[in-house]
Design a protein around this motif. Structure first.
Motif: not given
Lengths: 250, 250
Positions: A14-38
């Motif tokens: 889904s587009f929602g999944r693409a949005l999730l993936d982009r969000g995770v990548a962006t936050l990690r690039e910015a130095g944040h730790e990211v945990v996902v509950s899918d």
């Protein structure tokens, strides 16, 4: 920041999944730790019930919020709930990402809230709003929807988005103590072009790069209310769906 | 009338259950037919997913609402969904009875809406509000809650009850085409006396005796909106949480 993204979508392509993936990548690039509950991938159980507790204070009849309070004090949650509580307590920011179904979360995410936002840690015994258990953390809803932005203007078909999301943004995230950021919304996803979808992904990434510094939505402090739960004299209520209010005044 | 009561409570010895039983008895005494979907007792699955359809129009990636539309045209819903659709179509009035959890329905009931309010029958292809699939039927939320009525006044801690329930009463029941009645609410159930609980049961029975004639909440007609989804010039928006609006004007 430690960012917890809770994600509910039944379709991995889904587009929602693409949005999730982009969000995770962006936050990690910015130095944040990211945990996902899918939640769909986890087959998360959304149905609150007696099985949520490993011991009971009132075994004769289930009083769900009272058992939550007891379980909070005695580490007596089922493992699936405790795992989510641990993620919630460890995070500095919570993102709830979901397709808007009937102007709220899909049931699997509503059940995550029902079971994980527990009495005794998140709310209860005076914990709410600026005394809430999640005080000092930020939260944001990230939404995909088939509807058009004009529909959720103050004079739109559905009334203002603030009003539609009030139960979530104020009644749930705000109540729990989070500083609530304005929602991110990708509109009319079914009816849009690949270029527009790409633009939404870029806009989300842009938004997330500044998310740690963004100003939250205005909210009343508990001290502004009297012992009768009403705003003290002289304090103007925070407007809800402000354009609708403004229109009604004309 | 044929009345469908959808009920969500995890505990058979709850006040909520007593309220259900009193409601059923009262409606039957008044000559109505009553069908109950007791979601916890049915172990209703609230998680929308690919298994909800016996055939797929787009098998590669799940687009849930589009598959609903296809299934509506081809009788392709899973049996548990079709059984609830049949009850919904047969009813003249729908009552959703639930404990208010995070200012909305428990997840098991949200999932009933997600899966049973289907595109192609309830909404979609122009079906909404006064063109909704449920046009001509009535609906009401019957709620038990731990909160106090003062908290959901216009200037209360939680803002007006209308605003908290907007996503359900307007965005779901209204959108589907129901004439929506004012909610029935039993307040602060945890902290009340047996006498007060008995009074709530009596008040509910009294309310239900006149439910077929009660005036619904005001709602805009679709014809009041332009092609831009905004109210046409000169039409005042329906107020939401009217006392809050009035206060903001002072």
């Amino acid at each position: 920041m430690n960012v917890l993204i809770v994600f509910a979508h039944p379709e991995p392509r889904s587009f929602g999944r693409a949005l999730l993936d982009r969000g995770v990548a962006t936050l990690r690039e910015a130095g944040h730790e990211v945990v996902v509950s899918d939640l769909y991938a986890m087959e998360f159980n959304p149905v609150a019930g007696a099985g949520d507790f490993t011991e009971r204070r009132f075994p004769d009849a289930l009083q769900y919020d009272r058992e939550q309070k007891h379980a909070s004090a005695h580490h007596a949650f089922s493992p699936d709930i405790q795992a989510e509580i641990d993620k919630l307590q460890a995070c500095d920011m919570l993102i709830l990402q979901f397709p808007l179904w009937w102007f709220s979360m899909p049931a699997i995410m509503k059940g995550w809230v029902d079971r994980v936002f527990v009495n005794g840690l998140v709310y209860g015994s005076g914990r709410r709003f600026d005394s809430g258990g999640m005080k000092g953390k930020r939260a944001m809803a990230a939404i995909t929807t088939a509807c058009y932005p004009e529909m959720v203007e103050a004079d739109g078909l559905l009334a203002h988005l603030d009003i539609n999301l009030w139960h979530l943004q104020h009644g749930t995230l705000g109540y729990a103590g989070f500083d609530v950021l304005h929602p991110f919304t990708a509109w009319s996803i079914h009816y849009t072009t690949p270029e527009k979808r790409a633009a939404y992904l870029d806009a989300y990434a842009q938004r997330l790069r500044g998310i740690a510094e963004e100003t939250p939505m205005p909210a009343h402090r508990l001290a502004e209310f009297g012992s009768d739960w009403r705003l003290k004299p002289g304090i103007a209520p925070r407007t809800v769906g402000h354009r609708r209010v403004a229109q009604a005044q004309e």
